[in-house]
Write a protein that holds these residues in place. Structure first.
Motif, PDB file in Angstrom:
ATOM      1  N   ILE A   1      -5.871  -6.433   3.425  1.00 21.59           N
ATOM      2  CA  ILE A   1      -5.940  -5.450   4.519  1.00 21.59           C
ATOM      3  C   ILE A   1      -5.641  -6.134   5.857  1.00 21.59           C
ATOM      4  O   ILE A   1      -4.922  -5.597   6.692  1.00 21.59           O
ATOM      5  CB  ILE A   1      -7.321  -4.762   4.538  1.00 21.59           C
TER       6      ILE A   1
ATOM      7  N   SER B   1      -0.668  -1.270  -5.097  1.00 21.19           N
ATOM      8  CA  SER B   1      -0.219  -1.311  -6.490  1.00 21.19           C
ATOM      9  C   SER B   1       0.410  -2.667  -6.795  1.00 21.19           C
ATOM     10  O   SER B   1       0.330  -3.150  -7.917  1.00 21.19           O
ATOM     11  CB  SER B   1       0.774  -0.184  -6.757  1.00 21.19           C
TER      12      SER B   1
ATOM     13  N   PHE C   1       0.849  -1.178   0.000  1.00 17.05           N
ATOM     14  CA  PHE C   1       0.000   0.000   0.000  1.00 17.05           C
ATOM     15  C   PHE C   1       0.893   1.240   0.000  1.00 17.05           C
ATOM     16  O   PHE C   1       1.888   1.277   0.729  1.00 17.05           O
ATOM     17  CB  PHE C   1      -0.913   0.017   1.227  1.00 17.05           C
ATOM     18  N   PRO C   2       0.569   2.265  -0.769  1.00 13.44           N
ATOM     19  CA  PRO C   2       1.405   3.465  -0.812  1.00 13.44           C
ATOM     20  C   PRO C   2       1.386   4.206   0.527  1.00 13.44           C
ATOM     21  O   PRO C   2       0.375   4.206   1.230  1.00 13.44           O
ATOM     22  CB  PRO C   2       0.779   4.305  -1.919  1.00 13.44           C
ATOM     23  N   ARG C   3       2.511   4.798   0.870  1.00  9.86           N
ATOM     24  CA  ARG C   3       2.619   5.564   2.115  1.00  9.86           C
ATOM     25  C   ARG C   3       2.298   7.036   1.904  1.00  9.86           C
ATOM     26  O   ARG C   3       2.113   7.769   2.862  1.00  9.86           O
ATOM     27  CB  ARG C   3       4.014   5.411   2.703  1.00  9.86           C
ATOM     28  N   SER C   4       2.270   7.459   0.643  1.00 13.28           N
ATOM     29  CA  SER C   4       1.954   8.851   0.345  1.00 13.28           C
ATOM     30  C   SER C   4       1.302   8.910  -1.030  1.00 13.28           C
ATOM     31  O   SER C   4       1.239   7.913  -1.741  1.00 13.28           O
ATOM     32  CB  SER C   4       3.229   9.704   0.380  1.00 13.28           C
TER      33      SER C   4
ATOM     34  N   ASP D   1      -8.965  -8.182  -1.654  1.00 12.02           N
ATOM     35  CA  ASP D   1      -8.610  -6.881  -1.089  1.00 12.02           C
ATOM     36  C   ASP D   1      -8.779  -6.893   0.434  1.00 12.02           C
ATOM     37  O   ASP D   1      -7.921  -6.391   1.166  1.00 12.02           O
ATOM     38  CB  ASP D   1      -9.467  -5.782  -1.714  1.00 12.02           C
TER      39      ASP D   1
ATOM     40  N   PHE E   1      -3.384   7.860  -3.864  1.00 15.57           N
ATOM     41  CA  PHE E   1      -3.989   6.542  -3.844  1.00 15.57           C
ATOM     42  C   PHE E   1      -3.761   5.857  -2.505  1.00 15.57           C
ATOM     43  O   PHE E   1      -2.705   5.998  -1.899  1.00 15.57           O
ATOM     44  CB  PHE E   1      -3.399   5.650  -4.950  1.00 15.57           C
ATOM     45  N   ASP E   2      -4.747   5.099  -2.045  1.00 17.92           N
ATOM     46  CA  ASP E   2      -4.573   4.304  -0.827  1.00 17.92           C
ATOM     47  C   ASP E   2      -4.842   2.822  -1.100  1.00 17.92           C
ATOM     48  O   ASP E   2      -5.162   2.065  -0.207  1.00 17.92           O
ATOM     49  CB  ASP E   2      -5.480   4.814   0.295  1.00 17.92           C
ATOM     50  N   VAL E   3      -4.714   2.442  -2.363  1.00 15.31           N
ATOM     51  CA  VAL E   3      -4.963   1.059  -2.774  1.00 15.31           C
ATOM     52  C   VAL E   3      -3.641   0.403  -3.165  1.00 15.31           C
ATOM     53  O   VAL E   3      -2.701   1.083  -3.567  1.00 15.31           O
ATOM     54  CB  VAL E   3      -5.970   1.002  -3.942  1.00 15.31           C
TER      55      VAL E   3
END
Length: 191
Positions: free
Chosen positions: A152, A53, A43-46, A148, A49-51
């Motif tokens: 999480i 990649s 998940f990206p840290r910045s 998904d 997007f919060d999904v």
């Protein structure tokens, strides 16, 4: 699925169900769901997007077949069996004779179409089922969403495919739906 993340749950739900439904045909799981899903993702840290990649998913079905999905695969589907393997993109096989073999009359024949859009329009006119019926599309999309959720929680999730719920996991099951905002949503349709 080499693409930038999109809305929703990202690439998994953006295009994943299209690959899942083709894989389900070969696995004979198009009308059911997995009994367990394990997934990891980055998940990206910045950024906006919060999904995830990058992801790796393992879904196991009641018939003991396993579906693996990864953002590293380039949209190819690979079936592996006791007598070899075959891929869809590129169209290759462990034994090239597989690629030229003829499907016999008593063997499984899938529906064929030159255009999904034309198939959809034809089915509106004829009332015949589409190439991908609603239940199959639902099951394919569900696998993407379940993946998904598993990502999480970063743990193996156990499912009841008939009830479409997680077993003994109220927190994960709560993620399968969200409250609808009145007057919008299927709960408020006049019948």
């Amino acid at each position: 699925m080499d693409e930038a993340p999109s809305f929703g749950a990202g690439g998994i739900t953006n295009t994943g169900q299209h690959y899942i439904d083709v894989a389900a045909w070969g696995m004979n799981t198009e009308y059911t769901g997995p009994v367990s899903v394990e997934a990891v993702g980055r998940f990206p840290r910045s950024g906006i997007f919060d999904v995830p990649s990058d992801f790796l998913i393992k879904a196991v079905y009641e018939n003991d077949l396993t579906l693996y999905m990864s953002s590293l695969y380039s949209g190819a589907i690979r079936y592996e069996g006791t007598e070899g393997w075959i891929t869809t993109q590129p169209f290759e096989a462990s034994d090239p004779k597989i690629l030229t073999s003829e499907i016999k009359e008593n063997e499984i024949h899938l529906l064929q179409t030159d255009s999904m859009y034309a198939n959809w329009l034809d089915c509106i006119k004829t009332r015949k089922p589409t190439l991908v019926p609603a239940e199959v599309a639902h099951r394919s999309c569900s696998v993407a969403l379940l993946s998904d959720i598993a990502m999480i929680f970063i743990q193996k999730t156990v499912l009841d495919p008939a009830k479409e719920k997680f077993k003994n996991d109220a927190e994960a099951t709560a993620m399968l739906s969200r409250p609808q905002r009145k007057p919008y949503g299927t709960n408020y349709i006049k019948r």
